[in-house]
Design a protein around this motif. Sequence first.
Motif, PDB file in Angstrom:
ATOM      1  N   ASN A 160       0.822  -1.209   0.000  1.00 53.17           N
ATOM      2  CA  ASN A 160       0.000   0.000   0.000  1.00 53.17           C
ATOM      3  C   ASN A 160       0.863   1.269   0.000  1.00 53.17           C
ATOM      4  OD1 ASN A 160      -2.363   1.554  -0.040  1.00 53.17           O
ATOM      5  ND2 ASN A 160      -2.525   1.553   2.192  1.00 53.17           N
ATOM      6  N   VAL A 161       1.960   1.217  -0.754  1.00 55.36           N
ATOM      7  CA  VAL A 161       2.874   2.353  -0.899  1.00 55.36           C
ATOM      8  C   VAL A 161       2.765   2.866  -2.327  1.00 55.36           C
ATOM      9  CG1 VAL A 161       5.323   3.023  -0.931  1.00 55.36           C
ATOM     10  CG2 VAL A 161       4.440   1.576   0.910  1.00 55.36           C
ATOM     11  N   THR A 162       2.757   4.179  -2.472  1.00 60.50           N
ATOM     12  CA  THR A 162       2.707   4.815  -3.786  1.00 60.50           C
ATOM     13  C   THR A 162       3.894   5.754  -3.915  1.00 60.50           C
ATOM     14  OG1 THR A 162       1.258   6.558  -2.930  1.00 60.50           O
ATOM     15  CG2 THR A 162       0.195   4.653  -3.966  1.00 60.50           C
ATOM     16  N   GLY A 163       4.100   6.292  -5.114  1.00 59.16           N
ATOM     17  CA  GLY A 163       5.193   7.242  -5.253  1.00 59.16           C
ATOM     18  C   GLY A 163       5.624   7.489  -6.671  1.00 59.16           C
ATOM     19  N   LEU A 164       6.812   8.053  -6.764  1.00 59.89           N
ATOM     20  CA  LEU A 164       7.389   8.489  -8.027  1.00 59.89           C
ATOM     21  C   LEU A 164       8.890   8.248  -7.975  1.00 59.89           C
ATOM     22  CD1 LEU A 164       7.209  10.186 -10.740  1.00 59.89           C
ATOM     23  CD2 LEU A 164       7.649  12.186  -9.305  1.00 59.89           C
ATOM     24  N   LEU A 165       9.440   7.734  -9.073  1.00 58.93           N
ATOM     25  CA  LEU A 165      10.890   7.578  -9.215  1.00 58.93           C
ATOM     26  C   LEU A 165      11.313   8.348 -10.455  1.00 58.93           C
ATOM     27  CD1 LEU A 165      13.621   6.237  -8.463  1.00 58.93           C
ATOM     28  CD2 LEU A 165      12.951   4.328  -9.952  1.00 58.93           C
ATOM     29  N   LEU A 166      12.276   9.243 -10.280  1.00 61.21           N
ATOM     30  CA  LEU A 166      12.850   9.967 -11.413  1.00 61.21           C
ATOM     31  C   LEU A 166      14.302   9.543 -11.560  1.00 61.21           C
ATOM     32  CD1 LEU A 166      11.588  13.607 -10.725  1.00 61.21           C
ATOM     33  CD2 LEU A 166      10.583  11.896 -12.245  1.00 61.21           C
ATOM     34  N   HIS A 167      14.680   9.200 -12.778  1.00 59.92           N
ATOM     35  CA  HIS A 167      16.080   8.952 -13.101  1.00 59.92           C
ATOM     36  C   HIS A 167      16.533  10.204 -13.824  1.00 59.92           C
ATOM     37  CE1 HIS A 167      19.473   7.197 -15.462  1.00 59.92           C
ATOM     38  NE2 HIS A 167      19.732   6.714 -14.276  1.00 59.92           N
ATOM     39  N   ILE A 168      17.432  10.934 -13.194  1.00 55.77           N
ATOM     40  CA  ILE A 168      17.809  12.256 -13.675  1.00 55.77           C
ATOM     41  C   ILE A 168      19.297  12.255 -13.989  1.00 55.77           C
ATOM     42  CG2 ILE A 168      17.869  14.704 -13.100  1.00 55.77           C
ATOM     43  CD1 ILE A 168      15.688  13.837 -10.918  1.00 55.77           C
ATOM     44  N   ASP A 169      19.608  12.270 -15.286  1.00 63.82           N
ATOM     45  CA  ASP A 169      20.993  12.210 -15.715  1.00 63.82           C
ATOM     46  C   ASP A 169      21.622  10.969 -15.090  1.00 63.82           C
ATOM     47  OD1 ASP A 169      22.659  13.395 -17.539  1.00 63.82           O
ATOM     48  OD2 ASP A 169      23.558  14.773 -16.129  1.00 63.82           O
ATOM     49  N   GLN A 170      22.424  11.077 -14.076  1.00 64.94           N
ATOM     50  CA  GLN A 170      22.967   9.897 -13.395  1.00 64.94           C
ATOM     51  C   GLN A 170      22.573   9.880 -11.920  1.00 64.94           C
ATOM     52  OE1 GLN A 170      24.442   7.110 -14.665  1.00 64.94           O
ATOM     53  NE2 GLN A 170      23.740   8.109 -16.532  1.00 64.94           N
ATOM     54  N   GLY A 171      21.403  10.401 -11.631  1.00 65.36           N
ATOM     55  CA  GLY A 171      20.926  10.411 -10.258  1.00 65.36           C
ATOM     56  C   GLY A 171      19.491   9.945 -10.170  1.00 65.36           C
ATOM     57  N   PHE A 172      19.031   9.789  -8.942  1.00 68.12           N
ATOM     58  CA  PHE A 172      17.655   9.397  -8.673  1.00 68.12           C
ATOM     59  C   PHE A 172      17.022  10.379  -7.703  1.00 68.12           C
ATOM     60  CE2 PHE A 172      19.692   5.290  -9.555  1.00 68.12           C
ATOM     61  CZ  PHE A 172      18.827   4.778 -10.497  1.00 68.12           C
TER      62      PHE A 172
ATOM     63  N   GLY B 114      -1.120   9.109  -5.371  1.00 67.42           N
ATOM     64  CA  GLY B 114      -1.986   8.008  -4.968  1.00 67.42           C
ATOM     65  C   GLY B 114      -2.364   7.050  -6.082  1.00 67.42           C
ATOM     66  N   GLY B 115      -2.335   7.493  -7.313  1.00 71.44           N
ATOM     67  CA  GLY B 115      -2.717   6.631  -8.426  1.00 71.44           C
ATOM     68  C   GLY B 115      -1.588   5.770  -8.971  1.00 71.44           C
ATOM     69  N   TRP B 116      -0.378   5.935  -8.442  1.00 71.81           N
ATOM     70  CA  TRP B 116       0.777   5.235  -9.005  1.00 71.81           C
ATOM     71  C   TRP B 116       1.440   4.359  -7.951  1.00 71.81           C
ATOM     72  CZ3 TRP B 116       3.560  10.230 -11.035  1.00 71.81           C
ATOM     73  CH2 TRP B 116       2.810  10.793 -12.061  1.00 71.81           C
ATOM     74  N   SER B 117       1.540   3.052  -8.195  1.00 71.55           N
ATOM     75  CA  SER B 117       2.339   2.218  -7.294  1.00 71.55           C
ATOM     76  C   SER B 117       3.798   2.682  -7.375  1.00 71.55           C
ATOM     77  CB  SER B 117       2.220   0.737  -7.641  1.00 71.55           C
ATOM     78  OG  SER B 117       2.679   0.488  -8.947  1.00 71.55           O
ATOM     79  N   MET B 118       4.214   3.113  -8.559  1.00 73.75           N
ATOM     80  CA  MET B 118       5.501   3.779  -8.731  1.00 73.75           C
ATOM     81  C   MET B 118       5.524   4.418 -10.104  1.00 73.75           C
ATOM     82  SD  MET B 118       8.318   4.861  -7.553  1.00 73.75           S
ATOM     83  CE  MET B 118       7.964   4.169  -5.956  1.00 73.75           C
TER      84      MET B 118
END
Length: 150
Positions: A38-50, A91-95
């Motif tokens: 029951n965790v949601t969120g966002l992951l961004l891969h930015i150039d060579q970072g997160f 809330g709409g994204w598991s990730m």
Amino acid sequence: MNLPIYQLMYVSTASWPLNTDELSAILDVSRAKNQRANVTGLLLHIDQGFLQILEGPEAAVMEIFRPIERDRRHFGIRVLVQQHVAERLFGGWSMGFDRWTRGEPRTADMFKITADAIENAISPEKAAALAVLLRSFYRINTGGGAATGR
């Protein structure tokens, strides 16, 4: 009684250039684990970072985050935000996921803010505002969802 949502946001640097298959594998595992917890969120891969935002019940978020801290695919983890909030931002994204590269006009301002966070040049107050800014960015630019948000 509903417990408030716990939100954790961190930045880190990739240990090596991750290819599309490696990022897809990370996302597949993350989405499955997050959905079960029951965790949601966002992951961004930015150039060579997160930059990642996790939100949900505090115990579940921390259970997801502990292995992330030990993952050899990145280093220099800096937690920017740990707070309880009234509602989920993603809330709409598991990730949800997006990949940014330097020089893209649509992400130039967001890239600068996130790069500052990775370099530890952002205050905690601005870091908390960054999460809200990211939600607004995706709602405006994608009509409510990231291209690969699930």
